[in-house]
Design a protein around this motif. Sequence first.
Motif, PDB file in Angstrom:
ATOM      1  N   LYS A  64     -76.106  61.096 -37.452  1.00  0.00           N
ATOM      2  CA  LYS A  64     -76.479  59.689 -37.355  1.00  0.00           C
ATOM      3  C   LYS A  64     -75.429  58.923 -38.333  1.00  0.00           C
ATOM      4  O   LYS A  64     -74.913  57.893 -38.300  1.00  0.00           O
ATOM      5  CB  LYS A  64     -77.742  59.302 -37.861  1.00  0.00           C
ATOM      6  N   ALA A  65     -75.131  59.578 -39.369  1.00  0.00           N
ATOM      7  CA  ALA A  65     -73.995  59.190 -40.505  1.00  0.00           C
ATOM      8  C   ALA A  65     -72.779  58.885 -39.778  1.00  0.00           C
ATOM      9  O   ALA A  65     -71.999  57.905 -40.208  1.00  0.00           O
ATOM     10  CB  ALA A  65     -73.964  60.132 -41.673  1.00  0.00           C
ATOM     11  N   GLU A  66     -72.236  59.808 -39.006  1.00  0.00           N
ATOM     12  CA  GLU A  66     -70.830  59.778 -38.399  1.00  0.00           C
ATOM     13  C   GLU A  66     -70.830  58.465 -37.446  1.00  0.00           C
ATOM     14  O   GLU A  66     -69.959  57.725 -37.356  1.00  0.00           O
ATOM     15  CB  GLU A  66     -70.559  60.951 -37.766  1.00  0.00           C
ATOM     16  N   ALA A  67     -71.867  58.275 -36.746  1.00  0.00           N
ATOM     17  CA  ALA A  67     -72.153  57.167 -35.902  1.00  0.00           C
ATOM     18  C   ALA A  67     -72.185  55.951 -36.511  1.00  0.00           C
ATOM     19  O   ALA A  67     -71.624  54.774 -36.313  1.00  0.00           O
ATOM     20  CB  ALA A  67     -73.432  57.296 -35.004  1.00  0.00           C
ATOM     21  N   LEU A  68     -72.782  55.794 -37.713  1.00  0.00           N
ATOM     22  CA  LEU A  68     -72.883  54.620 -38.753  1.00  0.00           C
ATOM     23  C   LEU A  68     -71.463  54.293 -39.164  1.00  0.00           C
ATOM     24  O   LEU A  68     -71.301  53.368 -39.215  1.00  0.00           O
ATOM     25  CB  LEU A  68     -73.812  54.979 -39.833  1.00  0.00           C
ATOM     26  N   GLN A  69     -70.928  55.363 -39.491  1.00  0.00           N
ATOM     27  CA  GLN A  69     -69.505  55.417 -40.111  1.00  0.00           C
ATOM     28  C   GLN A  69     -68.632  54.770 -39.037  1.00  0.00           C
ATOM     29  O   GLN A  69     -67.766  53.677 -39.400  1.00  0.00           O
ATOM     30  CB  GLN A  69     -68.649  56.386 -40.809  1.00  0.00           C
ATOM     31  N   SER A  70     -68.457  55.008 -37.863  1.00  0.00           N
ATOM     32  CA  SER A  70     -67.706  54.372 -37.140  1.00  0.00           C
ATOM     33  C   SER A  70     -67.854  53.037 -36.554  1.00  0.00           C
ATOM     34  O   SER A  70     -67.185  52.512 -35.980  1.00  0.00           O
ATOM     35  CB  SER A  70     -67.865  55.496 -35.555  1.00  0.00           C
ATOM     36  N   ASP A  71     -69.144  52.508 -36.954  1.00  0.00           N
ATOM     37  CA  ASP A  71     -69.540  50.995 -36.472  1.00  0.00           C
ATOM     38  C   ASP A  71     -69.333  50.459 -37.883  1.00  0.00           C
ATOM     39  O   ASP A  71     -69.176  49.301 -37.511  1.00  0.00           O
ATOM     40  CB  ASP A  71     -71.203  51.191 -36.324  1.00  0.00           C
ATOM     41  N   MET A  72     -68.995  50.855 -38.845  1.00  0.00           N
ATOM     42  CA  MET A  72     -68.650  50.203 -39.976  1.00  0.00           C
ATOM     43  C   MET A  72     -67.314  49.820 -40.112  1.00  0.00           C
ATOM     44  O   MET A  72     -66.397  50.653 -40.296  1.00  0.00           O
ATOM     45  CB  MET A  72     -69.012  50.882 -41.187  1.00  0.00           C
ATOM     46  N   ASP A  73     -66.925  48.416 -40.415  1.00  0.00           N
ATOM     47  CA  ASP A  73     -65.544  48.213 -40.534  1.00  0.00           C
ATOM     48  C   ASP A  73     -65.581  46.697 -41.425  1.00  0.00           C
ATOM     49  O   ASP A  73     -66.205  45.679 -40.887  1.00  0.00           O
ATOM     50  CB  ASP A  73     -65.048  47.577 -39.099  1.00  0.00           C
ATOM     51  N   VAL A  74     -65.069  46.936 -42.389  1.00  0.00           N
ATOM     52  CA  VAL A  74     -65.051  45.884 -43.181  1.00  0.00           C
ATOM     53  C   VAL A  74     -63.998  44.610 -42.754  1.00  0.00           C
ATOM     54  O   VAL A  74     -64.265  43.466 -43.334  1.00  0.00           O
ATOM     55  CB  VAL A  74     -64.708  46.183 -44.751  1.00  0.00           C
ATOM     56  N   THR A  75     -63.244  44.994 -41.769  1.00  0.00           N
ATOM     57  CA  THR A  75     -62.326  43.824 -41.273  1.00  0.00           C
ATOM     58  C   THR A  75     -63.058  42.547 -40.922  1.00  0.00           C
ATOM     59  O   THR A  75     -62.575  41.341 -40.950  1.00  0.00           O
ATOM     60  CB  THR A  75     -61.552  44.642 -39.998  1.00  0.00           C
ATOM     61  N   GLU A  76     -64.187  42.670 -40.171  1.00  0.00           N
ATOM     62  CA  GLU A  76     -64.712  41.501 -39.721  1.00  0.00           C
ATOM     63  C   GLU A  76     -65.273  40.532 -40.643  1.00  0.00           C
ATOM     64  O   GLU A  76     -64.962  39.396 -40.668  1.00  0.00           O
ATOM     65  CB  GLU A  76     -65.987  41.784 -38.787  1.00  0.00           C
ATOM     66  N   PHE A  77     -65.773  41.448 -41.933  1.00  0.00           N
ATOM     67  CA  PHE A  77     -66.349  40.575 -42.933  1.00  0.00           C
ATOM     68  C   PHE A  77     -64.979  39.955 -43.777  1.00  0.00           C
ATOM     69  O   PHE A  77     -65.329  38.699 -43.994  1.00  0.00           O
ATOM     70  CB  PHE A  77     -67.054  41.497 -44.054  1.00  0.00           C
ATOM     71  N   LEU A  78     -64.023  40.631 -43.886  1.00  0.00           N
ATOM     72  CA  LEU A  78     -63.033  39.959 -44.391  1.00  0.00           C
ATOM     73  C   LEU A  78     -62.283  38.845 -43.651  1.00  0.00           C
ATOM     74  O   LEU A  78     -61.918  37.811 -44.400  1.00  0.00           O
ATOM     75  CB  LEU A  78     -61.897  41.028 -44.811  1.00  0.00           C
ATOM     76  N   GLN A  79     -62.457  39.045 -42.428  1.00  0.00           N
ATOM     77  CA  GLN A  79     -61.817  37.579 -41.538  1.00  0.00           C
ATOM     78  C   GLN A  79     -62.780  36.558 -41.932  1.00  0.00           C
ATOM     79  O   GLN A  79     -62.228  35.344 -41.804  1.00  0.00           O
ATOM     80  CB  GLN A  79     -61.848  38.094 -40.084  1.00  0.00           C
ATOM     81  N   ALA A  80     -64.215  36.951 -41.707  1.00  0.00           N
ATOM     82  CA  ALA A  80     -64.913  35.779 -42.039  1.00  0.00           C
ATOM     83  C   ALA A  80     -64.875  35.024 -43.440  1.00  0.00           C
ATOM     84  O   ALA A  80     -64.973  33.903 -43.382  1.00  0.00           O
ATOM     85  CB  ALA A  80     -66.564  36.441 -41.943  1.00  0.00           C
ATOM     86  N   ALA A  81     -64.503  35.981 -44.554  1.00  0.00           N
ATOM     87  CA  ALA A  81     -64.198  35.276 -45.749  1.00  0.00           C
ATOM     88  C   ALA A  81     -62.859  34.402 -45.452  1.00  0.00           C
ATOM     89  O   ALA A  81     -63.020  33.236 -46.203  1.00  0.00           O
ATOM     90  CB  ALA A  81     -63.986  36.404 -46.643  1.00  0.00           C
ATOM     91  N   ASP A  82     -61.931  34.913 -44.995  1.00  0.00           N
ATOM     92  CA  ASP A  82     -60.777  33.928 -44.772  1.00  0.00           C
ATOM     93  C   ASP A  82     -61.058  33.004 -43.896  1.00  0.00           C
ATOM     94  O   ASP A  82     -60.588  31.753 -44.290  1.00  0.00           O
ATOM     95  CB  ASP A  82     -59.486  34.800 -43.816  1.00  0.00           C
ATOM     96  N   ASP A  83     -61.901  33.064 -42.903  1.00  0.00           N
ATOM     97  CA  ASP A  83     -62.288  31.818 -41.977  1.00  0.00           C
ATOM     98  C   ASP A  83     -63.067  30.623 -42.817  1.00  0.00           C
ATOM     99  O   ASP A  83     -62.796  29.452 -42.612  1.00  0.00           O
ATOM    100  CB  ASP A  83     -63.129  32.098 -40.889  1.00  0.00           C
ATOM    101  N   ASP A  84     -63.857  31.202 -44.001  1.00  0.00           N
ATOM    102  CA  ASP A  84     -64.674  30.157 -44.450  1.00  0.00           C
ATOM    103  C   ASP A  84     -63.688  29.485 -45.625  1.00  0.00           C
ATOM    104  O   ASP A  84     -63.977  28.441 -46.226  1.00  0.00           O
ATOM    105  CB  ASP A  84     -65.711  31.174 -45.363  1.00  0.00           C
TER     106      ASP A  84
END
Length: 85
Positions: A64-84
């Motif tokens: 479950k932890a490995e699956a969770l890690q594969s879904d976690m990507d900070v790129t989308e959050f940082l792109q949202a910060a740039d967009d804002d």
Amino acid sequence: FIKTMSSIKSLPLDQFLATLAAKQPTPGGGAAAAVGAAIGNAAASMAAAYTTRKKDAESGAKAKAEALQSDMDVTEFLQAADDDA
């Protein structure tokens, strides 16, 4: 500050915080929230990385932890910060 940088992710943390605190409209609360979410995401990924004990594998927590890690990507959050910003 932010006008001369190509993105928030390229700013040193202290410069981002100083820019956020400045009397200017950007970056604002949305960018701050997105950066906070990216930090939380990275911390959760780190915690998941520690789920590697034998009992974790036996209980299924490691998978479950490995699956969770594969879904976690900070790129989308940082792109949202740039967009804002």
